[in-house]
Design an enzyme around this catalytic site. Structure first.
Site, mmCIF file in Angstrom:
data_model
loop_
_atom_site.group_PDB
_atom_site.id
_atom_site.type_symbol
_atom_site.label_atom_id
_atom_site.label_comp_id
_atom_site.label_asym_id
_atom_site.label_seq_id
_atom_site.Cartn_x
_atom_site.Cartn_y
_atom_site.Cartn_z
ATOM 1 N N SER A 269 -32.051 -8.280 -19.485
ATOM 2 C CA SER A 269 -31.404 -7.250 -20.297
ATOM 3 C C SER A 269 -30.681 -6.269 -19.392
ATOM 4 C CB SER A 269 -32.407 -6.528 -21.181
ATOM 5 O OG SER A 269 -33.271 -5.748 -20.402
ATOM 6 N N HIS B 44 -24.210 2.560 -17.906
ATOM 7 C CA HIS B 44 -23.519 3.809 -18.236
ATOM 8 C C HIS B 44 -22.653 4.167 -17.029
ATOM 9 C CE1 HIS B 44 -25.848 4.600 -21.881
ATOM 10 N NE2 HIS B 44 -26.950 4.318 -21.221
ATOM 11 N N HIS C 240 -23.699 -3.394 -22.919
ATOM 12 C CA HIS C 240 -25.082 -3.842 -23.117
ATOM 13 C C HIS C 240 -25.068 -5.359 -23.217
ATOM 14 C CE1 HIS C 240 -28.210 -5.000 -26.218
ATOM 15 N NE2 HIS C 240 -28.956 -4.530 -25.249
ATOM 16 N N ASN D 224 -27.996 -8.873 -23.305
ATOM 17 C CA ASN D 224 -29.388 -9.312 -23.295
ATOM 18 C C ASN D 224 -29.413 -10.769 -23.724
ATOM 19 O OD1 ASN D 224 -31.775 -9.305 -25.834
ATOM 20 N ND2 ASN D 224 -32.391 -9.253 -23.700
ATOM 21 N N ARG E 246 -32.476 -14.039 -24.134
ATOM 22 C CA ARG E 246 -33.923 -14.285 -24.034
ATOM 23 C C ARG E 246 -34.268 -15.645 -24.628
ATOM 24 N NH1 ARG E 246 -32.440 -10.389 -27.643
ATOM 25 N NH2 ARG E 246 -32.716 -10.966 -29.825
ATOM 26 N N HIS F 49 -14.099 -9.614 -26.503
ATOM 27 C CA HIS F 49 -14.339 -10.509 -27.647
ATOM 28 C C HIS F 49 -13.812 -11.916 -27.365
ATOM 29 C CE1 HIS F 49 -16.027 -8.150 -31.075
ATOM 30 N NE2 HIS F 49 -15.605 -7.127 -30.346
ATOM 31 N N HIS G 51 -26.793 6.630 -40.337
ATOM 32 C CA HIS G 51 -26.715 8.042 -40.718
ATOM 33 C C HIS G 51 -25.339 8.619 -40.442
ATOM 34 C CE1 HIS G 51 -27.722 8.047 -36.459
ATOM 35 N NE2 HIS G 51 -27.429 9.306 -36.361
ATOM 36 N N GLY H 140 -46.971 -0.153 -26.702
ATOM 37 C CA GLY H 140 -47.432 0.302 -25.390
ATOM 38 C C GLY H 140 -46.827 -0.460 -24.228
#
Lengths: 299, 299
Positions: A117, A121, A131, A133, A135, A169, A199, A282
């Site tokens: 990952s 910045h 970004h 990632n 997996r 893209h 939001h 955790g």
């Protein structure tokens, strides 16, 4: 997608080992590419020493049973203000509550997850953040997931028709088209759906691709596609950085970048499933929150 | 706590009006006190003009039915880097999903909520940030809620035995003790439980008090207690600001402050019920997120 016929234990071990080795190799190549860009940065715009990645290994659990772990790779450079490129390979058993929510873990909570990952910045507001990632996860089923998305911080770049996004893209689409003509359309829509700040009713960035639970029944093909996503990233992003890195910036540009990074922080803490999962179970806080922006503003 | 005997419609309207008026009066007094501190700030440490609050009214809904609204009060000053003191009085009917989760709204979704809320992020890292909120809510039941908590940004101050926290807690305790000897112990524990960053296993600040669903059966007493919490805030916080505002600060102090503010942002986005409720129900984004720190760091 149809489930892969159940592989033998040896075949499964081989698939895991090959995926892990490839993610680690991709990590190495990305780090070298980013360090080369650090070296190439114009000292007039980027004073100070070129940055280098620092790698910090970590292990999951309390040190008793082997539950896997990973290596955090962080660089605080002059061009890359804060970038993390991490690999992790973790295994063991999900908690009963979590197992109930993971494909193929309902009846057997054992899992194995390996991946890479990355979040970058950049100091220069004209160089988009990014970004990526990918997996490979196995429970009683197995699948690939991941993606790559571009996050320009300046309004004039925050449009899919802006050349950086077009290039990004195109690279993602080429990786998709080589495997299935339906992939790009599906995975780019999925990306926009996932990286959505509900939001604010706005996209986090200008998209790319996002996919999960990829299990076509042909493991080698799915793995090859996931490798091609990594290759697309290595091809596209450094090229975008090189194109933009010599553009000088103003205080206003920086301000816009810091405000946009605030939105990035909002997304990670309010919506990102990986962040929420890691914090709730955790995980390694430093690694999970290493994607947070180095500086952010809420004016 | 036992429910208040159902008041007449006139009595209820009177309670709402008096609570609203008091929250607005408290807002006015806090703003004047903060502006006086802006004026008193030493220009050697705080160059530039003294800040003033700007008030922005907003209304809830699309402008058809009257659903209430509020007034955002923001000051970007020299001593108060970013402070919001807001009042809102909203009413209407909760959505069915939400009504099911609110006391007394299960069978009748109509509600009325009036309150004042405040968050101050200070320029000087030695002046603690602070949060205060008090509110009166009526559904088929009615209750008060709120609290005040101190948020020092420097490790040497982040202990309840540090004098600012001692003073802050003493003021809160005095407000509590005047009404019920059990309040302080209960409400300060509640505060520590609420402002807990589970993923970091640390308190957000050094506490204070937090209470909710306060309905002892004696409305006048509950309202008087809530007023005394407001008075305790007005007494304690400006005094703490005055004590610390002349302390010079270093770049390292500022860095520590910005990192601590990152934790504040984490709390608001990951845990704060008010923030989450507001964002999920399409509230006023600017008002809800006005508590976010002006600058934050995740190094």
């Amino acid at each position: 997608m149809s489930a892969t016929a159940k592989p033998s234990a040896d075949a499964l071990a081989d698939r895991r080992a090959r995926a892990k080795a490839w993610f680690e190799d991709l990590r190495d190549r990305i780090c070298l590419a980013f360090e080369a860009l650090e070296d190439a940065a114009d000292p007039a715009l980027y004073p100070g020493e070129a940055g280098r990645f620092e790698r910090t290994p970590w292990t999951r659990g309390d040190g008793g049973e082997d539950l896997g772990g990973g290596v955090m790779g962080m660089m605080h450079g002059r061009l890359f203000e804060k970038v993390g490129v991490h690999v992790s390979t973790v295994f063991g058993a999900f908690s009963p509550e979590f197992a109930a929510r993971v494909r193929g873990a309902e009846t057997d909570p054992r899992f194995y997850a390996t991946g890479v990952s990355l979040i970058a910045h950049m100091r220069n507001p004209h160089v988009p953040a990014v970004h990526m990632n990918t997996r490979f996860i196995t429970t009683t089923q197995s699948w690939f997931g991941g993606g790559m998305d571009l996050n320009p911080t300046q309004d004039y770049q925050r449009d899919k028709s802006f050349e950086d996004s077009v290039l990004f893209h195109q690279a993602a689409k080429a990786a998709c088209d080589a495997h299935d003509p339906a992939y790009y359309s599906r995975f780019t829509d999925w990306c926009d759906e996932y990286f959505w700040l509900k939001h604010r009713q706005e996209l986090r960035g200008t998209g790319g691709i996002f996919y999960d639970h990829l299990d076509t029944g042909d493991h080698d093909a799915d793995f090859a596609f996931t490798r091609d996503v990594g290759e697309a990233f290595v091809k596209a992003y450094p090229q975008i950085v090189r194109t933009r890195m010599d553009t000088p910036w103003s205080d206003d540009d920086r301000e816009e970048q810091l405000v946009r990074r605030g939105r990035y922080a909002e997304f990670n803490l309010l919506y990102d499933r990986g962040t929420k999962f890691g914090l709730e179970t955790g995980g390694n806080i430093n690694s999970i929150l290493s994607s947070m922006p180095p500086h952010a503003r809420w004016p």
